[in-house]
Design a protein around this motif. Structure first.
Motif, mmCIF file in Angstrom:
data_model
loop_
_atom_site.group_PDB
_atom_site.id
_atom_site.type_symbol
_atom_site.label_atom_id
_atom_site.label_comp_id
_atom_site.label_asym_id
_atom_site.label_seq_id
_atom_site.Cartn_x
_atom_site.Cartn_y
_atom_site.Cartn_z
ATOM 1 N N LEU A 262 0.829 -1.201 0.000
ATOM 2 C CA LEU A 262 0.000 0.000 0.000
ATOM 3 C C LEU A 262 0.865 1.253 0.000
ATOM 4 O O LEU A 262 0.410 2.330 -0.395
ATOM 5 C CB LEU A 262 -0.911 0.009 1.236
ATOM 6 C CG LEU A 262 -1.975 -1.075 1.317
ATOM 7 C CD1 LEU A 262 -2.743 -0.956 2.623
ATOM 8 C CD2 LEU A 262 -2.928 -0.998 0.128
ATOM 9 N N PHE A 263 2.115 1.111 0.462
ATOM 10 C CA PHE A 263 3.017 2.257 0.577
ATOM 11 C C PHE A 263 4.275 2.117 -0.277
ATOM 12 O O PHE A 263 4.787 3.096 -0.797
ATOM 13 C CB PHE A 263 3.437 2.449 2.036
ATOM 14 C CG PHE A 263 2.288 2.589 2.983
ATOM 15 C CD1 PHE A 263 1.621 3.792 3.101
ATOM 16 C CD2 PHE A 263 1.868 1.519 3.750
ATOM 17 C CE1 PHE A 263 0.559 3.940 3.978
ATOM 18 C CE2 PHE A 263 0.810 1.644 4.626
ATOM 19 C CZ PHE A 263 0.143 2.857 4.743
ATOM 20 N N LEU A 264 4.786 0.911 -0.392
ATOM 21 C CA LEU A 264 6.065 0.673 -1.064
ATOM 22 C C LEU A 264 5.836 -0.346 -2.172
ATOM 23 O O LEU A 264 5.947 -1.557 -1.958
ATOM 24 C CB LEU A 264 7.110 0.178 -0.061
ATOM 25 C CG LEU A 264 7.391 1.139 1.099
ATOM 26 C CD1 LEU A 264 8.090 0.419 2.243
ATOM 27 C CD2 LEU A 264 8.252 2.297 0.617
ATOM 28 N N ALA A 265 5.509 0.137 -3.348
ATOM 29 C CA ALA A 265 5.169 -0.754 -4.451
ATOM 30 C C ALA A 265 6.422 -1.422 -5.005
ATOM 31 O O ALA A 265 7.494 -0.819 -5.053
ATOM 32 C CB ALA A 265 4.478 0.038 -5.557
ATOM 33 N N PRO A 266 6.319 -2.682 -5.443
ATOM 34 C CA PRO A 266 7.471 -3.346 -6.073
ATOM 35 C C PRO A 266 7.771 -2.735 -7.435
ATOM 36 O O PRO A 266 6.876 -2.207 -8.111
ATOM 37 C CB PRO A 266 7.014 -4.801 -6.196
ATOM 38 C CG PRO A 266 5.523 -4.720 -6.233
ATOM 39 C CD PRO A 266 5.145 -3.564 -5.359
ATOM 40 N N THR A 267 9.021 -2.789 -7.838
ATOM 41 C CA THR A 267 9.444 -2.291 -9.150
ATOM 42 C C THR A 267 10.351 -3.338 -9.779
ATOM 43 O O THR A 267 10.525 -4.434 -9.248
ATOM 44 C CB THR A 267 10.208 -0.957 -9.015
ATOM 45 O OG1 THR A 267 11.478 -1.217 -8.415
ATOM 46 C CG2 THR A 267 9.432 0.048 -8.172
ATOM 47 N N HIS A 268 10.957 -2.978 -10.904
ATOM 48 C CA HIS A 268 11.803 -3.952 -11.583
ATOM 49 C C HIS A 268 13.092 -4.224 -10.809
ATOM 50 O O HIS A 268 13.723 -5.261 -11.012
ATOM 51 C CB HIS A 268 12.123 -3.499 -13.014
ATOM 52 C CG HIS A 268 12.956 -2.254 -13.093
ATOM 53 N ND1 HIS A 268 12.424 -1.004 -12.876
ATOM 54 C CD2 HIS A 268 14.271 -2.069 -13.371
ATOM 55 C CE1 HIS A 268 13.381 -0.096 -13.022
ATOM 56 N NE2 HIS A 268 14.508 -0.711 -13.324
ATOM 57 N N ARG A 269 13.519 -3.319 -9.928
ATOM 58 C CA ARG A 269 14.701 -3.597 -9.098
ATOM 59 C C ARG A 269 14.344 -3.930 -7.653
ATOM 60 O O ARG A 269 15.110 -4.579 -6.966
ATOM 61 C CB ARG A 269 15.653 -2.393 -9.110
ATOM 62 C CG ARG A 269 16.412 -2.218 -10.389
ATOM 63 C CD ARG A 269 17.546 -1.206 -10.261
ATOM 64 N NE ARG A 269 17.079 0.136 -9.931
ATOM 65 C CZ ARG A 269 17.339 0.776 -8.797
ATOM 66 N NH1 ARG A 269 18.068 0.197 -7.867
ATOM 67 N NH2 ARG A 269 16.883 2.010 -8.590
#
Length: 523
Positions: free
Chosen positions: A170-177
């Motif tokens: 909800l606060f720290l979305a996953p990304t490609h890294r």
């Protein structure tokens, strides 16, 4: 945040495994776009991760709820002008969560924030040599460490239970890294998602103490087996504090700490890790102490007293060798320096210090010693306050019940009255048995102190009888006096910590009974 039991990873989150060090490779369930960096400019940040939502009520309990404790510490430290941690995202996240942090966790001392800052320093140092390496953070909760140390090239894998990952995203979305895996730290599925070719650094802050000792051993051995040449940072609590949590220790009247089965004293850490795996190369202790206030003040007062440091929480940095028997160096402080066998001689009196490794500055070890003393004293005072508060509520409620029974005996709460005496007998009997065991330990400790003093006095007497001049005699007496004062201070601190621990252990069953009654009887 922590992972007390094995939880299988949700299969939809593990559809692609990272295959390399480059950012254009696929990651767990996230489409990737190669990162372009203009010459001479800093690498861009990944898309915005912190998206606060007003009034989010965290559905957490047990060990998972401790992620809010750590968040509270970091946010409280970040807002201070003299804070040891720069973490604006923690403030953003805390403000978006509907939770009474102070009522549950009390006023933070900054210790957990200082722990995070020290791990930040270790990670930045490692990333200088492994700029495209992968950091695996086990039981990460709402930690924002990846953004604080990001160099624009590293990769990060956050491993936590499904409920924790749902709140985190909800606060720290996953990304490609920056990837997430919803699984227990004990589930080896996360190891399959790590490519070690560019280096691996595993962080386990606020995790291992909540696991059974055998589970800790299995996890450590698994990391050492799968990732030769990797590094690991974790924190540990001393045995006495572990015992208190098993007895029902409370942080505040509204929050009981989860049980922490794995407690280990500082001097036991290195031999235990080496026994668990032959690839342990170095074991270092990072600085871990409150940044200010009375804990810091008391630590300063014991700058020359190293003995009590074994009974306080510690932050451990382990390096795993690439092959068995490679670089088996002993280290016991983060500022690594050797203090090999040295002799202090006069013509008639010789003392030999055993070979050991220490820091360039004994300040940190002494800070640990007195910090442990104050932590024990503070915990005892807090527990006494809990008992007084809960006792007042119980007495008031039972007086009210007694008055009601006087006016209407037929409606008297006989079940409540019938439990008063038995519960007191049980609680005080349990406390008495604990004190009996503790007194035996105290006797053995005092006998050891006395035996050491007798042997030291005998050596000093022999040395003084061999003095051929008043100057030599004065030198021997001065050396003996300094050694005696140092031992006396060390013994005083050690016994003080033990006494506070014994008091807390004895009060635990009484506190547990009183607080349980207060909760049962209601406001």
């Amino acid at each position: 945040m922590d992972t007390p039991a094995t939880a299988r990873c949700e299969t939809e989150n593990i559809n692609i495994v990272d295959k390399g060090c480059r950012p254009e490779h696929a990651v767990l369930g996230v489409s990737t776009v190669p990162e372009q960096v203009a010459p001479g400019k800093a690498p861009r940040r990944d898309r915005k991760e912190t998206e606060p939502r007003d009034g989010i009520v965290p559905d957490l309990a047990g060990v998972s709820e401790t992620m809010l404790w750590s968040l509270h510490n970091r946010a409280s430290e970040a807002i201070r002008p003299d804070g040891v941690l720069v973490d604006p995202e923690s403030l953003h996240i805390q403000s978006a969560i509907n939770y009474d942090f102070v009522r549950h966790f009390g006023d933070p001392l900054g210790l957990l924030a200082a722990r995070a800052a020290e791990i930040d320093r270790a990670l930045r140092s490692w990333l200088e040599h492994h700029p495209e390496g992968i950091v695996v953070s086990l039981g990460e909760g709402l930690e924002t460490q990846r953004r604080r140390v990001d160099n624009g090239r590293m990769r990060w894998l956050s491993v936590d239970l499904p409920d924790a990952i749902r709140l985190r995203e909800l606060f720290l979305a996953p990304t490609h890294r920056f990837r997430h895996i919803a699984a227990s730290a004990l589930d080896p599925v996360w190891m399959d998602a790590v490519d070690p070719s560019c280096g691996v650094f595993v962080v386990a802050q606020g995790l291992l103490m909540y696991l059974a000792p055998e589970r800790v051993r299995q996890l450590f051995a698994g990391i050492a087996d799968r990732f030769p040449g990797s590094e690991l940072v974790f924190d540990a609590i001393p045995r006495w504090f572990s015992h208190l949590t098993l007895a029902g220790l409370r942080q505040t009247a509204s929050y009981r700490l989860p049980s922490m089965p794995w407690g280990i004293n500082r001097d036991e850490v290195e031999p235990t890790l080496r026994r668990w795996h032959p690839r342990v190369a170095t074991v270092a202790f990072l600085s871990y102490q409150s940044p200010r206030g009375l804990p810091r003040l008391f630590a300063e007062m014991t700058n020359q007293i190293p003995v009590a440091r074994h009974g306080v929480p510690c932050l451990v940095h382990v390096k795993i060798a690439k092959a068995v028997g490679q670089s088996m160096t002993t280290v016991t402080a983060c500022e690594i320096a050797s203090d090999f066998a040295l002799e202090e001689e006069s013509p008639h009196f010789r003392t030999r210090r055993k070979p050991k490794m220490t820091s360039m500055n004994d300040h940190d070890s002494t800070m640990d010693a007195m910090g442990g003393f104050l932590a024990a004293a503070t915990q005892n005072a807090r527990c006494s306050g809990d008992i007084a508060f809960a006792t007042t509520k119980v007495i008031a409620k039972r007086v009210k019940l007694g008055m009601a029974a006087t006016f209407n005996p037929l409606r008297a709460d006989r079940a409540e009255f019938s439990r008063m005496v038995p519960e007191k007998v049980e609680a005080f009997s349990t406390a008495g048995m604990i004190m009996l065991r503790q007194s035996g330990q105290a006797n053995r400790q005092m006998m050891r102190f006395a035996s050491d003093e007798v042997m030291t006095a005998a050596r000093g007497t022999i040395a003084m009888t061999g003095c051929s001049s008043p100057a030599a005699l004065a030198q021997v007496q001065s050396t003996f006096a300094r050694a005696w004062l140092a031992r006396a201070a060390s013994s005083w601190i050690a016994m003080g910590i033990w006494a506070f621990g014994a008091q807390s252990a004895a009060m635990a069953p009484i506190r547990q009974t009183v607080v349980a009654n207060a909760e049962r009887l209601g406001p």
